[in-house]
Design a protein around this motif. Structure first.
Motif, short mmCIF file in Angstrom:
data_model
loop_
_atom_site.label_atom_id
_atom_site.label_comp_id
_atom_site.label_asym_id
_atom_site.label_seq_id
_atom_site.Cartn_x
_atom_site.Cartn_y
_atom_site.Cartn_z
N LEU A 80 30.64 60.59 33.50
CA LEU A 80 31.77 59.90 32.88
C LEU A 80 32.36 60.76 31.76
O LEU A 80 33.58 60.98 31.68
CB LEU A 80 31.30 58.55 32.32
N ALA A 81 31.48 61.28 30.93
CA ALA A 81 31.91 62.12 29.81
C ALA A 81 32.56 63.40 30.32
O ALA A 81 33.60 63.84 29.82
CB ALA A 81 30.71 62.44 28.92
N LEU A 82 31.95 63.98 31.34
CA LEU A 82 32.49 65.21 31.93
C LEU A 82 33.90 65.01 32.48
O LEU A 82 34.81 65.78 32.20
CB LEU A 82 31.58 65.69 33.07
N SER A 83 34.08 63.93 33.26
CA SER A 83 35.40 63.73 33.87
C SER A 83 36.43 63.37 32.82
O SER A 83 37.59 63.80 32.90
CB SER A 83 35.34 62.67 34.98
N PHE A 84 36.03 62.61 31.81
CA PHE A 84 36.96 62.30 30.73
C PHE A 84 37.35 63.57 29.97
O PHE A 84 38.51 63.79 29.65
CB PHE A 84 36.35 61.27 29.78
N GLY A 85 36.34 64.40 29.73
CA GLY A 85 36.60 65.68 29.05
C GLY A 85 37.55 66.57 29.83
O GLY A 85 38.47 67.18 29.28
N MET A 86 37.34 66.60 31.15
CA MET A 86 38.22 67.43 31.99
C MET A 86 39.65 66.90 31.96
O MET A 86 40.62 67.66 31.87
CB MET A 86 37.71 67.44 33.44
N LEU A 87 39.78 65.58 32.02
CA LEU A 87 41.10 64.94 31.98
C LEU A 87 41.82 65.34 30.69
O LEU A 87 42.99 65.73 30.70
CB LEU A 87 40.90 63.42 32.03
N MET A 88 41.09 65.26 29.57
CA MET A 88 41.67 65.61 28.28
C MET A 88 42.05 67.09 28.25
O MET A 88 43.13 67.46 27.75
CB MET A 88 40.66 65.31 27.16
#
Ligand code: CUA
Length: 153
Positions: A9-17
């Motif tokens: 979850l953190a990884l995908s949110f980070g990538m989105l950002m």
């Protein structure tokens, strides 16, 4: 929630950002966003408004040309443009009726030409040949017939 779920979850949110930041940086800081609302024109008065009152090809420098073009269902004016190889061409485009497309096969030119707006594109034609110009925005019953050529000699 399991630990691996949290990590993904953190990884995908980070990538989105990261992607949004990169896109925003390119658009606003590097001004790589698509130009829009740059210059406008009264679409009812294209024929009376300079430079569109005299559409055509004009030599403006050493191997440098200006093409003032109007687009209307289902044609380009001027059509069948001829320029020497290596020429840099500044296209100034507008539409007299509906939204048309201006795509030149074999180049990166691919623009939307909307009534009320002036579209400007610069391209250098290094390779001689016949370049197909297509309208790639559906503009009515004759859309598929709307094409012309740029002849680079
Ligand atoms: Cu003009 Cu399709």
């Amino acid at each position: 929630m399991s630990k691996s779920e949290m990590i993904w979850l953190a990884l995908s949110f980070g990538m989105l950002m990261a992607f949004m930041l990169a896109t925003g940086y390119q658009t606003f800081a590097l001004e790589m966003g698509p130009p829009s609302h740059g210059e406008t024109i009264d679409p009812q008065k294209v024929d009376e408004t300079a430079p569109f009152d005299q559409p055509g090809i004009k030599k403006i420098g050493e191997n440098e040309y200006e093409v003032v073009m109007t687009m209307q269902i289902f044609s380009f004016n001027p059509s069948d443009i001829e320029i020497p190889a290596g020429a840099t061409v500044h296209f100034i485009l507008t539409s007299k009726d509906v939204t048309h497309g201006f795509q030149v096969a074999g180049t990166n030119i691919n623009a939307m030409v909307m009534p009320g707006h002036i579209q400007k594109i610069t391209q250098t034609f290094d390779r001689p040949g016949e370049y197909l110009v297509l309208c790639n925005e559906y503009c009515g019953a004759g859309h598929q017939l709307m094409s012309t050529t740029i002849n680079v000699k």
